[in-house]
Design a protein around this motif. Structure first.
Motif, PDB file in Angstrom:
ATOM      1  N   TYR A 213      23.643  46.728  62.562  1.00  0.00           N
ATOM      2  CA  TYR A 213      23.089  46.887  61.363  1.00  0.00           C
ATOM      3  C   TYR A 213      22.198  45.779  61.216  1.00  0.00           C
ATOM      4  CZ  TYR A 213      26.784  50.242  60.569  1.00  0.00           C
ATOM      5  OH  TYR A 213      27.505  51.141  60.891  1.00  0.00           O
ATOM      6  N   HIS A 214      21.904  44.747  62.038  1.00  0.00           N
ATOM      7  CA  HIS A 214      20.983  43.590  61.957  1.00  0.00           C
ATOM      8  C   HIS A 214      21.056  42.980  60.606  1.00  0.00           C
ATOM      9  CE1 HIS A 214      19.094  45.353  64.839  1.00  0.00           C
ATOM     10  NE2 HIS A 214      18.472  46.524  64.294  1.00  0.00           N
ATOM     11  N   SER A 332      13.937  46.086  51.387  1.00  0.00           N
ATOM     12  CA  SER A 332      14.661  46.296  52.803  1.00  0.00           C
ATOM     13  C   SER A 332      15.957  45.860  53.147  1.00  0.00           C
ATOM     14  CB  SER A 332      13.717  45.392  53.777  1.00  0.00           C
ATOM     15  OG  SER A 332      13.874  45.509  54.953  1.00  0.00           O
ATOM     16  N   TYR A 333      16.228  44.607  52.028  1.00  0.00           N
ATOM     17  CA  TYR A 333      17.680  44.249  52.309  1.00  0.00           C
ATOM     18  C   TYR A 333      18.531  45.077  51.808  1.00  0.00           C
ATOM     19  CZ  TYR A 333      21.712  41.462  51.254  1.00  0.00           C
ATOM     20  OH  TYR A 333      23.062  40.708  51.255  1.00  0.00           O
ATOM     21  N   ASN A 334      18.268  45.975  50.708  1.00  0.00           N
ATOM     22  CA  ASN A 334      19.134  47.038  50.230  1.00  0.00           C
ATOM     23  C   ASN A 334      19.203  48.015  51.318  1.00  0.00           C
ATOM     24  OD1 ASN A 334      19.249  45.455  47.895  1.00  0.00           O
ATOM     25  ND2 ASN A 334      18.551  46.864  46.560  1.00  0.00           N
ATOM     26  N   ALA A 335      18.291  48.561  51.810  1.00  0.00           N
ATOM     27  CA  ALA A 335      18.279  49.428  52.713  1.00  0.00           C
ATOM     28  C   ALA A 335      19.348  49.013  54.035  1.00  0.00           C
ATOM     29  CB  ALA A 335      17.066  49.774  53.204  1.00  0.00           C
ATOM     30  N   ALA A 432      13.604  39.550  56.440  1.00  0.00           N
ATOM     31  CA  ALA A 432      12.223  39.975  56.277  1.00  0.00           C
ATOM     32  C   ALA A 432      11.348  39.169  57.407  1.00  0.00           C
ATOM     33  CB  ALA A 432      11.667  39.572  54.980  1.00  0.00           C
ATOM     34  N   HIS A 433      11.848  38.165  57.830  1.00  0.00           N
ATOM     35  CA  HIS A 433      11.135  37.316  59.001  1.00  0.00           C
ATOM     36  C   HIS A 433      11.232  37.907  60.157  1.00  0.00           C
ATOM     37  CE1 HIS A 433      10.625  33.675  55.887  1.00  0.00           C
ATOM     38  NE2 HIS A 433       9.702  34.729  55.900  1.00  0.00           N
ATOM     39  N   THR A 434      12.650  38.280  60.393  1.00  0.00           N
ATOM     40  CA  THR A 434      13.296  38.837  61.793  1.00  0.00           C
ATOM     41  C   THR A 434      13.077  40.343  62.135  1.00  0.00           C
ATOM     42  OG1 THR A 434      14.599  36.913  61.477  1.00  0.00           O
ATOM     43  CG2 THR A 434      15.262  38.607  63.146  1.00  0.00           C
ATOM     44  N   TYR A 435      13.272  41.135  60.885  1.00  0.00           N
ATOM     45  CA  TYR A 435      13.339  42.431  61.422  1.00  0.00           C
ATOM     46  C   TYR A 435      12.216  43.451  60.701  1.00  0.00           C
ATOM     47  CZ  TYR A 435      17.914  40.858  63.168  1.00  0.00           C
ATOM     48  OH  TYR A 435      18.784  40.067  63.774  1.00  0.00           O
ATOM     49  N   PRO A 436      12.100  44.653  61.185  1.00  0.00           N
ATOM     50  CA  PRO A 436      11.006  45.275  60.373  1.00  0.00           C
ATOM     51  C   PRO A 436      11.302  45.613  58.776  1.00  0.00           C
ATOM     52  CG  PRO A 436      11.465  46.240  62.512  1.00  0.00           C
ATOM     53  CD  PRO A 436      12.554  45.221  62.245  1.00  0.00           C
TER      54      PRO A 436
END
Length: 441
Positions: A213-214, A332-335, A432-436
């Motif tokens: 899940y990254h 994005s974090y919430n997703a 945000a810096h590491t994953y899409p």
């Protein structure tokens, strides 16, 4: 004389009491007879309605004549004789169908939710507690049949009477088998199958969560679900949840495989999820949780659990940003977090789909429900460890039943600790810096 006992022996005392009793009965019998004869003499009546002096009645029976009669009366039982010692019932379904080689694994799964090998593994694990007592007047129910009765109840939630007729036993025996199995499973299997991970195991779970899940530093997901019960007459309002049906709150922590690592089921359904958390043993044991922090974006990030909006934000329990996210990074974090949260939602579905007794109100005292729920969670983990098949048709049954007992809606919790806000912000920047970047669906 002082050395001679003057007490009347026991047998002699009983004889004296019995003679007194016979004298009393004699008087009771003779009184009405003499009264009737006196009345007839006063009226001048006798046999044949002649006015001559009536003949004297025969003398009443002596004590020697009354003794056999009274002994017979005292020893005679007036109870209706028992028609049979035990109502005849048939157990052919268990003995000739279930235990036969023709009873396939699909049949085992449909009736007991486990295959034959897994079933007999469970029998051996609880045999010490489920083995019948040899000091029995009737033929005892075998251990395997006792386990089968209990697991059939867990898998179907059929009435005790129906299960008793199917297995050829009384419904009270079904009740006894169920609660004996629950005690045996919780005492024998709980420590081995439901336990929080130590630091080494928590790090392995974290790596699998990260890979799938990254999400860094996640060692589990926490959530709660409501279990229907028959509410007690007292304190009934405490158990009525926000969907207006009585329930217990089952709080659980699961790992990446969907197995339960911690459970708590003792809070009535009217409470909030956050209140259930504060009353749980998990909250009381926070100091024992593994930490293993790593530094990301200049902040120490400890191992933590993921929760939903119903929980407060704490360093060991993170949740998504509330409301509409302000930035794409927060969305994005919430997703990503929402994808990981599906693990526990799927675990609850598999738990209830496999053990249908959790879907409807149970025919038992509400105080025994937490023990039964714990048993189902332990058996769920055992089945998952044995790689038991889970049929998707069970999920369809679950969806139909949940129309009757819908889960209460979430109640947002705005509680937080400043340190937790700092940790979540650092994780959001790192991802945000590491994953899409992702968008919420």
């Amino acid at each position: 004389m002082s050395g001679v006992s003057t007490a009347v022996p026991s047998m002699q005392r009983k004889k004296q009491h019995f003679v007194r009793f016979l004298h009393l009965m004699k008087n009771l019998v003779q009184g009405p007879i003499y009264g009737l004869l006196a009345m007839m003499r006063m009226m001048g009546l006798s046999k044949g309605h002649r006015l001559n002096r009536p003949r004297m009645p025969p003398p009443p029976p002596s004590l020697e004549e009354l003794y056999p009669l009274m002994s017979a009366l005292l020893t005679t039982s007036f109870r209706r004789p028992r028609r049979f010692w035990m109502k005849p019932q048939s157990s052919r379904w268990w003995e000739e169908t279930v235990l036969s080689p023709s009873f396939s694994d699909e049949d085992w799964l449909g009736n007991f939710r486990v295959t034959r090998p897994t079933f007999f593994k469970i029998v051996e694990l609880v045999r010490v507690d489920m083995e019948p007592s040899l000091a029995s007047v009737r033929s005892p129910v075998p251990c395997a049949k006792r386990v089968g009765v209990a697991m059939y109840k867990l898998a179907s939630n059929a009435e005790y009477r129906v299960i008793g007729n199917l297995f050829g036993i009384h419904k009270s025996t079904v009740h006894k088998c169920l609660h004996t199995l629950c005690r045996a499973v919780t005492q024998r299997l709980m420590p081995a199958y439901i336990a929080l991970p130590d630091e080494e195991e928590a790090c392995r779970i974290m790596l699998r969560f990260h890979e799938r899940y990254h999400l860094p530093q996640v060692m589990g997901v926490i959530d709660a679900t409501h279990i229907p019960i028959i509410a007690p007459r007292i304190r009934i309002r405490d158990f009525i949840n926000r969907m207006n049906w009585a329930s217990y709150i089952l709080q659980a922590v699961v790992d990446d495989t969907g197995r339960f690592r911690n459970i708590s089921c003792r809070i009535p359904g009217s409470a909030y999820d956050a209140a259930a958390l504060m009353e749980s043993e998990l909250y009381q044991q926070l100091d024992s949780l593994p930490k293993a922090p790593v530094k990301l974006e200049g902040v120490d990030i400890p191992l933590h659990l993921l929760g939903d909006a119903a929980y407060p934000l704490m360093p060991w329990l993170l949740k998504g940003y509330p409301g509409e996210p302000v930035t794409p990074e927060e969305e994005s974090y919430n997703a990503y977090l929402g994808s990981a949260h599906l693990v526990i939602e799927d675990a609850f579905r598999r738990l209830k789909g496999r053990w249908r007794i959790l879907l409807k109100r149970m025919e038992m005292d509400y105080r025994k429900v937490p023990l039964l729920v714990a048993t189902c969670c332990i058996l769920h983990n055992f089945c998952e460890s044995q790689h038991e098949v889970f049929m998707q048709a069970w999920i369809q049954d679950l969806e139909e039943v949940e129309k009757t007992y819908p889960q209460p809606p979430q109640q947002g919790n705005i509680g937080y600790e400043p340190k937790a806000m700092e940790i979540r912000t650092a994780l959001c920047r790192h991802m945000a810096h590491t994953y899409p970047l992702r968008k919420m669906l």
